[in-house]
Design a protein around this motif. Structure first.
Motif, PDB file in Angstrom:
ATOM      1  N   HIS A  34      -6.352  -9.764  26.299  1.00  0.00           N
ATOM      2  CA  HIS A  34      -6.915  -9.843  27.665  1.00  0.00           C
ATOM      3  C   HIS A  34      -8.434  -9.662  27.618  1.00  0.00           C
ATOM      4  O   HIS A  34      -8.997  -8.746  28.237  1.00  0.00           O
ATOM      5  CB  HIS A  34      -6.196  -8.853  28.586  1.00  0.00           C
ATOM      6  N   CYS A  35      -9.036 -10.559  26.862  1.00  0.00           N
ATOM      7  CA  CYS A  35     -10.459 -10.453  26.547  1.00  0.00           C
ATOM      8  C   CYS A  35     -11.325 -10.519  27.802  1.00  0.00           C
ATOM      9  O   CYS A  35     -11.027 -11.249  28.759  1.00  0.00           O
ATOM     10  CB  CYS A  35     -10.855 -11.586  25.609  1.00  0.00           C
ATOM     11  N   GLY A  36     -12.437  -9.764  27.762  1.00  0.00           N
ATOM     12  CA  GLY A  36     -13.404  -9.816  28.852  1.00  0.00           C
ATOM     13  C   GLY A  36     -14.132 -11.140  28.895  1.00  0.00           C
ATOM     14  O   GLY A  36     -14.557 -11.610  29.950  1.00  0.00           O
ATOM     15  N   ASP A  37     -14.293 -11.768  27.724  1.00  0.00           N
ATOM     16  CA  ASP A  37     -14.972 -13.065  27.629  1.00  0.00           C
ATOM     17  C   ASP A  37     -14.065 -14.010  26.831  1.00  0.00           C
ATOM     18  O   ASP A  37     -14.349 -14.340  25.681  1.00  0.00           O
ATOM     19  CB  ASP A  37     -16.322 -12.867  26.927  1.00  0.00           C
ATOM     20  N   PRO A  38     -12.947 -14.440  27.438  1.00  0.00           N
ATOM     21  CA  PRO A  38     -11.898 -15.130  26.671  1.00  0.00           C
ATOM     22  C   PRO A  38     -12.225 -16.583  26.330  1.00  0.00           C
ATOM     23  O   PRO A  38     -12.534 -17.389  27.213  1.00  0.00           O
ATOM     24  CB  PRO A  38     -10.683 -15.060  27.607  1.00  0.00           C
ATOM     25  N   GLU A  39     -12.127 -16.895  25.049  1.00  0.00           N
ATOM     26  CA  GLU A  39     -12.363 -18.274  24.601  1.00  0.00           C
ATOM     27  C   GLU A  39     -11.308 -19.228  25.162  1.00  0.00           C
ATOM     28  O   GLU A  39     -11.590 -20.387  25.451  1.00  0.00           O
ATOM     29  CB  GLU A  39     -12.351 -18.333  23.061  1.00  0.00           C
ATOM     30  N   CYS A  40     -10.086 -18.725  25.317  1.00  0.00           N
ATOM     31  CA  CYS A  40      -8.987 -19.573  25.808  1.00  0.00           C
ATOM     32  C   CYS A  40      -9.288 -20.106  27.203  1.00  0.00           C
ATOM     33  O   CYS A  40      -8.959 -21.246  27.535  1.00  0.00           O
ATOM     34  CB  CYS A  40      -7.687 -18.780  25.821  1.00  0.00           C
ATOM     35  N   LEU A  41      -9.902 -19.280  28.015  1.00  0.00           N
ATOM     36  CA  LEU A  41     -10.201 -19.660  29.402  1.00  0.00           C
ATOM     37  C   LEU A  41     -11.301 -20.728  29.449  1.00  0.00           C
ATOM     38  O   LEU A  41     -11.232 -21.672  30.229  1.00  0.00           O
ATOM     39  CB  LEU A  41     -10.597 -18.409  30.178  1.00  0.00           C
ATOM     40  N   LYS A  42     -12.280 -20.557  28.547  1.00  0.00           N
ATOM     41  CA  LYS A  42     -13.422 -21.479  28.566  1.00  0.00           C
ATOM     42  C   LYS A  42     -13.009 -22.915  28.252  1.00  0.00           C
ATOM     43  O   LYS A  42     -13.585 -23.865  28.772  1.00  0.00           O
ATOM     44  CB  LYS A  42     -14.473 -21.032  27.540  1.00  0.00           C
ATOM     45  N   VAL A  43     -12.008 -23.082  27.370  1.00  0.00           N
ATOM     46  CA  VAL A  43     -11.667 -24.444  26.924  1.00  0.00           C
ATOM     47  C   VAL A  43     -10.549 -25.070  27.745  1.00  0.00           C
ATOM     48  O   VAL A  43     -10.259 -26.262  27.582  1.00  0.00           O
ATOM     49  CB  VAL A  43     -11.264 -24.461  25.434  1.00  0.00           C
ATOM     50  N   CYS A  44      -9.901 -24.328  28.620  1.00  0.00           N
ATOM     51  CA  CYS A  44      -8.766 -24.872  29.381  1.00  0.00           C
ATOM     52  C   CYS A  44      -9.271 -25.944  30.359  1.00  0.00           C
ATOM     53  O   CYS A  44     -10.061 -25.634  31.253  1.00  0.00           O
ATOM     54  CB  CYS A  44      -8.053 -23.753  30.138  1.00  0.00           C
ATOM     55  N   PRO A  45      -8.820 -27.190  30.216  1.00  0.00           N
ATOM     56  CA  PRO A  45      -9.395 -28.267  31.029  1.00  0.00           C
ATOM     57  C   PRO A  45      -8.859 -28.332  32.453  1.00  0.00           C
ATOM     58  O   PRO A  45      -9.421 -29.043  33.282  1.00  0.00           O
ATOM     59  CB  PRO A  45      -8.990 -29.533  30.249  1.00  0.00           C
ATOM     60  N   THR A  46      -7.779 -27.617  32.745  1.00  0.00           N
ATOM     61  CA  THR A  46      -7.162 -27.751  34.074  1.00  0.00           C
ATOM     62  C   THR A  46      -7.293 -26.502  34.939  1.00  0.00           C
ATOM     63  O   THR A  46      -6.868 -26.504  36.095  1.00  0.00           O
ATOM     64  CB  THR A  46      -5.655 -28.037  33.934  1.00  0.00           C
ATOM     65  N   GLY A  47      -7.829 -25.432  34.365  1.00  0.00           N
ATOM     66  CA  GLY A  47      -7.883 -24.174  35.115  1.00  0.00           C
ATOM     67  C   GLY A  47      -6.571 -23.409  35.069  1.00  0.00           C
ATOM     68  O   GLY A  47      -6.391 -22.434  35.812  1.00  0.00           O
ATOM     69  N   ALA A  48      -5.647 -23.844  34.193  1.00  0.00           N
ATOM     70  CA  ALA A  48      -4.355 -23.146  34.091  1.00  0.00           C
ATOM     71  C   ALA A  48      -4.537 -21.717  33.595  1.00  0.00           C
ATOM     72  O   ALA A  48      -3.834 -20.807  34.027  1.00  0.00           O
ATOM     73  CB  ALA A  48      -3.418 -23.912  33.155  1.00  0.00           C
ATOM     74  N   THR A  49      -5.478 -21.527  32.666  1.00  0.00           N
ATOM     75  CA  THR A  49      -5.780 -20.164  32.201  1.00  0.00           C
ATOM     76  C   THR A  49      -6.830 -19.569  33.128  1.00  0.00           C
ATOM     77  O   THR A  49      -7.873 -20.176  33.369  1.00  0.00           O
ATOM     78  CB  THR A  49      -6.290 -20.179  30.751  1.00  0.00           C
ATOM     79  N   PHE A  50      -6.510 -18.420  33.661  1.00  0.00           N
ATOM     80  CA  PHE A  50      -7.418 -17.784  34.620  1.00  0.00           C
ATOM     81  C   PHE A  50      -7.345 -16.270  34.440  1.00  0.00           C
ATOM     82  O   PHE A  50      -6.463 -15.763  33.746  1.00  0.00           O
ATOM     83  CB  PHE A  50      -7.050 -18.176  36.062  1.00  0.00           C
ATOM     84  N   LYS A  51      -8.271 -15.579  35.111  1.00  0.00           N
ATOM     85  CA  LYS A  51      -8.294 -14.127  34.988  1.00  0.00           C
ATOM     86  C   LYS A  51      -8.095 -13.481  36.359  1.00  0.00           C
ATOM     87  O   LYS A  51      -8.749 -13.874  37.327  1.00  0.00           O
ATOM     88  CB  LYS A  51      -9.628 -13.680  34.398  1.00  0.00           C
ATOM     89  N   HIS A  52      -7.197 -12.495  36.434  1.00  0.00           N
ATOM     90  CA  HIS A  52      -7.011 -11.724  37.659  1.00  0.00           C
ATOM     91  C   HIS A  52      -8.170 -10.733  37.818  1.00  0.00           C
ATOM     92  O   HIS A  52      -8.854 -10.411  36.849  1.00  0.00           O
ATOM     93  CB  HIS A  52      -5.694 -10.942  37.603  1.00  0.00           C
ATOM     94  N   GLU A  53      -8.326 -10.221  39.040  1.00  0.00           N
ATOM     95  CA  GLU A  53      -9.408  -9.258  39.292  1.00  0.00           C
ATOM     96  C   GLU A  53      -9.262  -7.992  38.459  1.00  0.00           C
ATOM     97  O   GLU A  53     -10.239  -7.314  38.171  1.00  0.00           O
ATOM     98  CB  GLU A  53      -9.442  -8.887  40.780  1.00  0.00           C
TER      99      GLU A  53
END
Ligand code: SF4
Ligand code: SF4
Ligand code: SF4
Length: 200
Positions: free
Chosen positions: A59-78
């Motif tokens: 649950h990284c603060g600066d997640p690489e997985c989120l940056k590369v997701c092209p559809t916004g499927a990976t997201f971070k909760h508050e």
């Protein structure tokens, strides 16, 4: 609030209880492991040592997985939990390539564990899983919403896992990091993990 975890490698006995509890709680199909326990050996015979290291999404603060997701499927909760919207996941697996911790699994087929069809438990539990998408640990968000701890924390017989708010200096998890010098895995990768380990 930023939710996180401390895993005490001095206390972990490598029983795989967390991995089993995660599977039971989340009904992950065969081949899908959101929680793993790896054995690490060091030294030269006869001076050798073997430790157990539980692994899952950080649950990284600066997640690489989120940056590369092209559809916004990976997201971070508050609260800091990195999550996946399976309706938006197209199964491209960019996130799997980007995650330096190998925390994600592609679900080719959602198969049952036994011949003769899905059990009632699988029929119900598998509603949370979708073929052709990627999945990973979500810090047991449905349990948190019911006021419960993550299954791997609640079921650790050694009490090796502590869960809580990293931003609250009075929380047990923040105190353990401060007082016992817990460190994340590979901080040099720059993803700012929310899981910290107390050295064995
Ligand atoms: S349940 Fe606890 S003691 Fe067992 S492997 Fe997991 S972290 Fe270690
Ligand atoms: S461990 Fe991997 S999957 Fe989890 S948030 Fe970090 S980069 Fe993403
Ligand atoms: S927090 Fe929940 S989903 Fe994540 S590894 Fe632990 S049991 Fe599995």
């Amino acid at each position: 609030m930023r939710l996180g975890m401390v895993i005490d490698l001095k206390k972990c006995i490598g029983c795989y209880g967390c991995a089993a509890a995660c599977k039971a709680e989340n009904a992950t199909p065969p081949g899908v492991l959101w929680c793993r326990v790896v054995k690490v050996e060091s030294g030269t015979y006869p001076q050798v040592r073997r430790i157990s290291v539980p692994l899952q999404c950080n649950h990284c603060g600066d997640p690489e997985c989120l940056k590369v997701c092209p559809t916004g499927a990976t997201f971070k909760h508050e609260n800091g939990i990195v999550d996946i919207d399976h309706e938006l996941c197209v199964g491209c697996r960019y996130c799997m390539m980007a995650c330096p911790y190998q925390a994600r699994t592609f679900q080719h087929q959602v198969l049952g564990y036994f011949p003769g069809g899905l059990t009632p438990y699988e029929q119900r539990g598998y509603q949370r899983h979708q073929e052709g998408t990627v999945s990973k640990c979500n810090f047991c968000l449905p349990r948190l919403e019911r006021g419960l701890e993550p299954a791997c924390v609640a079921n650790c017989m050694s009490r090796a896992r502590i869960f809580g708010d990293l931003d609250d200096p009075t929380s047990e998890v923040a105190r353990a990091i401060r007082e016992k010098g817990a460190q994340p895995l590979y901080p040099e990768l720059g993803t700012d993990p929310s899981i910290f380990y107390i050295a064995p």
